[in-house]
Design an enzyme around this catalytic site. Structure first.
Site, PDB file in Angstrom:
ATOM      1  N   GLY A 175       2.944   2.576  10.896  1.00  0.00           N
ATOM      2  CA  GLY A 175       3.934   3.642  10.769  1.00  0.00           C
ATOM      3  C   GLY A 175       4.641   4.005  12.069  1.00  0.00           C
ATOM      4  O   GLY A 175       5.303   5.041  12.149  1.00  0.00           O
TER       5      GLY A 175
ATOM      6  N   ASN B 223       0.870  -1.183   0.000  1.00  0.00           N
ATOM      7  CA  ASN B 223       0.000   0.000   0.000  1.00  0.00           C
ATOM      8  C   ASN B 223       0.905   1.231   0.000  1.00  0.00           C
ATOM      9  O   ASN B 223       1.455   1.593   1.028  1.00  0.00           O
ATOM     10  CB  ASN B 223      -0.890  -0.031   1.252  1.00  0.00           C
TER      11      ASN B 223
ATOM     12  N   GLU C 281      -4.934  -4.723  10.835  1.00  0.00           N
ATOM     13  CA  GLU C 281      -3.946  -3.653  10.988  1.00  0.00           C
ATOM     14  C   GLU C 281      -4.252  -2.871  12.266  1.00  0.00           C
ATOM     15  O   GLU C 281      -5.065  -1.928  12.239  1.00  0.00           O
ATOM     16  CB  GLU C 281      -4.014  -2.681   9.802  1.00  0.00           C
TER      17      GLU C 281
ATOM     18  N   GLU D 231      -6.786   4.857   7.800  1.00  0.00           N
ATOM     19  CA  GLU D 231      -6.583   6.257   7.418  1.00  0.00           C
ATOM     20  C   GLU D 231      -7.822   6.821   6.731  1.00  0.00           C
ATOM     21  O   GLU D 231      -8.107   8.013   6.839  1.00  0.00           O
ATOM     22  CB  GLU D 231      -5.324   6.376   6.542  1.00  0.00           C
TER      23      GLU D 231
ATOM     24  N   HIS E  86      -9.484   1.112   5.130  1.00  0.00           N
ATOM     25  CA  HIS E  86      -8.194   1.382   5.783  1.00  0.00           C
ATOM     26  C   HIS E  86      -8.407   2.392   6.918  1.00  0.00           C
ATOM     27  O   HIS E  86      -9.221   3.308   6.797  1.00  0.00           O
ATOM     28  CB  HIS E  86      -7.184   1.917   4.759  1.00  0.00           C
TER      29      HIS E  86
ATOM     30  N   LYS F 181       0.087   4.221  -0.362  1.00  0.00           N
ATOM     31  CA  LYS F 181      -0.597   5.425   0.151  1.00  0.00           C
ATOM     32  C   LYS F 181      -0.360   6.577  -0.840  1.00  0.00           C
ATOM     33  O   LYS F 181      -0.258   6.320  -2.044  1.00  0.00           O
ATOM     34  CB  LYS F 181      -0.136   5.719   1.577  1.00  0.00           C
TER      35      LYS F 181
ATOM     36  N   SER G 229       3.805  -1.801  10.461  1.00  0.00           N
ATOM     37  CA  SER G 229       5.258  -1.841  10.688  1.00  0.00           C
ATOM     38  C   SER G 229       5.904  -3.163  10.243  1.00  0.00           C
ATOM     39  O   SER G 229       6.811  -3.655  10.906  1.00  0.00           O
ATOM     40  CB  SER G 229       5.585  -1.528  12.152  1.00  0.00           C
TER      41      SER G 229
HETATM   42  P1  13P Z   1       3.252   0.665   7.719  1.00  0.00           P
HETATM   43  O1  13P Z   1       3.775  -0.610   7.100  1.00  0.00           O
HETATM   44  O2  13P Z   1       3.973   1.895   7.253  1.00  0.00           O
HETATM   45  O3  13P Z   1       3.158   0.567   9.215  1.00  0.00           O
HETATM   46  O4  13P Z   1       1.737   0.845   7.174  1.00  0.00           O
HETATM   47  C1  13P Z   1       0.854  -0.213   7.258  1.00  0.00           C
HETATM   48  C2  13P Z   1      -0.354   0.115   6.470  1.00  0.00           C
HETATM   49  O5  13P Z   1      -1.105   1.011   6.802  1.00  0.00           O
HETATM   50  C3  13P Z   1      -0.603  -0.682   5.256  1.00  0.00           C
HETATM   51  O6  13P Z   1      -1.907  -0.511   4.803  1.00  0.00           O
END
Ligand code: 13P
Length: 226
Positions: free
Chosen positions: A159, A7, A153, A84, A82, A9, A190
């Site tokens: 992150g 992903n 997640e 976010e 997600h 983003k 992560s």
């Molecule tokens: P990270 O791997 O940066 O922690 O992000 C995970 C994520 O949100 C994947 O959708």
């Protein structure tokens, strides 16, 4: 074979897209790249997914992109729910369900994200939250939803460099599999070259959803080759 999803983003440009696509083969795993929409046509030779889709089929929805358009642009998968999107766009479970129905009607595979916040984690409510986020799904998915995966997640692991213990990941994945029969569950939060192997070694983990490490070509290559 496990499934590893990238992903990206809202990151990258066409040079990075070429490098990441090149780093995605060979692999013993199934690899899916989810770039920003503007980079779909620059991300060649790999299975593609989108990071979101509209909750409407078509019409006067400025800025939105429909599931059918994503399919036409070469996507086979779409990430929905997600954290976010839930956080920054106030996406509710009802809206996510609508998107899921439209995406399956457009024959897109779905990667549905669930996971608890830090406060919910610390209050011992992780399973309650995940159960609620899955509550609109039937226990037995219909044949029209054959291409469907859940990504666990935990929001506090995204992150941050923090990850649950392998035991905590296993417990949650088993819990999710008890809610939805025969579903593949990916872990996200992560994931890095340093921890991918031990995470994929957990039997209840069917793959990984990778954010930050999926936009660094050398880290991504190590993950793909893990
Ligand atoms: P990270 O791997 O940066 O922690 O992000 C995970 C994520 O949100 C994947 O959708």
């Amino acid at each position: 074979m496990k499934t590893i999803v990238a992903n990206w983003k809202m990151n990258g440009g066409h040079v990075l897209a070429h490098a990441l696509a090149a780093a995605s083969t060979p692999s013993k795993h199934k690899i899916i790249l989810c770039p920003p929409l503007t980079l779909l046509s620059h991300t060649k030779g790999v299975t593609l997914g989108a990071q979101d889709c509209s909750a409407e089929h078509k019409g006067a929805y400025t800025g939105d992109v429909s599931a059918a358009m994503l399919k036409e642009a070469g996507c086979e998968w779409v990430i929905l729910g997600h954290s976010e999107r839930r956080q920054h766009h106030q996406e509710t479970d009802a809206l996510i369900q609508r998107k899921l129905d439209i995406a399956s009607a457009s024959h897109l595979g779905i990667i549905l994200c669930v996971g608890e916040s830090l406060a919910e984690h610390e209050a011992g409510k992780a399973e309650d939250i995940v159960k609620k986020q899955l509550s609109f799904l039937p226990r037995h998915l219909p044949p029209t939803m054959r291409h469907f995966m859940i990504a666990y997640e935990p929001v506090w692991a995204i992150g941050t460099g923090l990850t649950p213990t392998n035991e905590q990941i296993d417990t949650m994945h088993q819990f999710i599999k008890a809610q939805v029969a025969d579903v593949k569950v990916l872990y996200g939060g992560s994931v890095k070259p340093e921890n991918i192997q031990e995470i994929l070694a957990i039997p209840s983990v069917d793959g990984a959803l990778v954010g930050g490490a999926s936009i660094d070509p050398s880290a991504w290559k190590k993950i793909v080759q893990s």
